[in-house]
Design an enzyme around this catalytic site. Structure first.
Site, PDB file in Angstrom:
ATOM      1  N   ARG A 269       1.455  -3.596   0.919  1.00 57.40           N
ATOM      2  CA  ARG A 269       1.967  -2.745   0.211  1.00 57.40           C
ATOM      3  C   ARG A 269       1.924  -1.975  -0.769  1.00 57.40           C
ATOM      4  NH1 ARG A 269       2.385  -7.720   1.936  1.00 57.40           N
ATOM      5  NH2 ARG A 269       0.759  -7.535   1.705  1.00 57.40           N
ATOM      6  N   THR A 270       0.796  -1.883  -1.440  1.00 56.59           N
ATOM      7  CA  THR A 270       0.953  -0.672  -2.231  1.00 56.59           C
ATOM      8  C   THR A 270       1.030   0.482  -1.699  1.00 56.59           C
ATOM      9  OG1 THR A 270      -0.904  -2.668  -3.831  1.00 56.59           O
ATOM     10  CG2 THR A 270      -0.434  -0.249  -4.365  1.00 56.59           C
TER      11      THR A 270
ATOM     12  N   LYS B  77     -19.039  11.269   5.564  1.00 53.83           N
ATOM     13  CA  LYS B  77     -20.262  11.998   5.319  1.00 53.83           C
ATOM     14  C   LYS B  77     -21.436  12.246   4.566  1.00 53.83           C
ATOM     15  CE  LYS B  77     -17.074  14.797   7.950  1.00 53.83           C
ATOM     16  NZ  LYS B  77     -16.313  16.321   8.258  1.00 53.83           N
TER      17      LYS B  77
ATOM     18  N   HIS C  89      -5.655  -4.131 -11.522  1.00 53.64           N
ATOM     19  CA  HIS C  89      -3.782  -3.201 -10.746  1.00 53.64           C
ATOM     20  C   HIS C  89      -2.899  -3.056 -11.472  1.00 53.64           C
ATOM     21  CE1 HIS C  89      -2.122  -2.539  -6.917  1.00 53.64           C
ATOM     22  NE2 HIS C  89      -2.467  -3.674  -7.035  1.00 53.64           N
TER      23      HIS C  89
END
Length: 307
Positions: free
Chosen positions: A51-52, A80, A129
């Protein structure tokens, strides 16, 4: 340069500005369809997301902009051995704004110190969040017509639930909000959050069952027990089914209760609840695109005003 790392980076007035703009975009999306043409959003997702990530991409495309980035650290040069700081510096040369998710708490903040463009925290470990919080606030305000004077129940994984931590930080700034924290002892809200609530004299209670408080709640914010945050799988298995919301548990709830969930869900909300008019978690999904549209546009406008 303005970033959004923590929801408290924005004043209440700035949050209201984003929510107001989001409401206008819901009412007339066509009016904003070309407003960010030529601008580029980079999505740096070092942790899985549906969703985000997709709502950020949809938001930028809906504003006429473009998107680049990666959905897994394995597909970037971090595989890497490239450092986070070098990745941020590089990507900020190619974009106008960055949305970043990372499993380590504080990573977006560290990245903001080296970025040439605004960074939006799209979730950092179990910490914060803020864009989900903006989505939650928009959903609550559209349902209730206000963000003050209500009893907010938060249920489930309150220890690792970054959406819970951000929402408490945001709603504790509105008058007349009382929190009811529903969790087993092992998944209680971290002490630094409850200590702050005590310091600000914001009322809260910690309980272990939703049934005992259901009749009082104006908002019930359900969360899943997050397997990815546990070091011990046995603890996850023991706790994962602690709370399951079903129609029987809603029998004593208010007629105008609003049930939210940041998603994804596992089994903490029965699918039988989905057709209940009080269930608004898929409204949250829809609102997420528009509030992120408003946020991206606002941050880029603030940057233009500085120039």
């Amino acid at each position: 340069m303005r970033h959004l790392i923590d929801i408290t980076d924005f004043t209440v007035e700035e949050i209201e500005h984003v929510l107001d703009l989001g409401d206008k975009m819901i009412a007339d999306p066509a009016a904003y369809r070309e407003c960010l043409r030529g601008r580029i959003l980079a999505t740096l997702f070092f942790e899985p997301s549906t969703r985000t990530r997709l709502s950020f991409e949809s938001a930028m495309l809906s504003l006429g902009g473009s998107v680049l980035g990666f959905s897994s650290a394995d597909s970037s040069s971090t595989a890497k051995g490239e450092s986070l700081m070098d990745t941020i510096r590089t990507v900020s040369c190619y974009s106008d704004i960055i949305a970043m998710r990372h499993p380590k708490e504080g990573a977006p903040m560290a990245g903001s110190l080296k970025s040439y463009v605004p960074i939006i925290n799209a979730g950092d470990g179990g910490h914060n969040h803020p864009t989900q919080t903006l989505t939650d606030l928009m959903t609550i305000r559209r349902q209730k017509g206000r963000l003050s004077n209500m009893v907010v129940g938060l249920c489930g994984d309150l220890k690792f639930g970054r959406t819970v931590h951000s929402l408490i930080g945001a709603m504790s700034r509105y008058e007349g909000v009382e929190f009811v924290l529903i969790s087993p002892p092992e998944l209680k809200v971290p002490a630094y959050i409850t200590d702050e609530l005590k310091r600000k004299e914001i009322p809260f209670r910690e309980v272990e069952t939703m049934e005992e408080v259901m009749p009082e709640l104006d908002i019930l914010y359900m969360t899943r027990v997050q397997k990815e945050r546990f070091f011990n799988e046995a603890d996850y298995i023991r706790l994962k089914d602690t709370y399951i919301l079903d129609p029987e548990k809603l029998r004593t709830a208010k007629a105008d209760l609003s049930i939210l969930h940041p998603l994804p869900r596992v089994n903490e909300i029965s699918t039988k609840v989905d057709d209940d008019p009080r269930a608004v978690y898929f409204d949250q999904v829809r609102n997420g695109r528009f509030v992120r549209m408003a946020l991206i546009k606002t941050l880029l406008e603030w940057e233009e005003m500085k120039a």
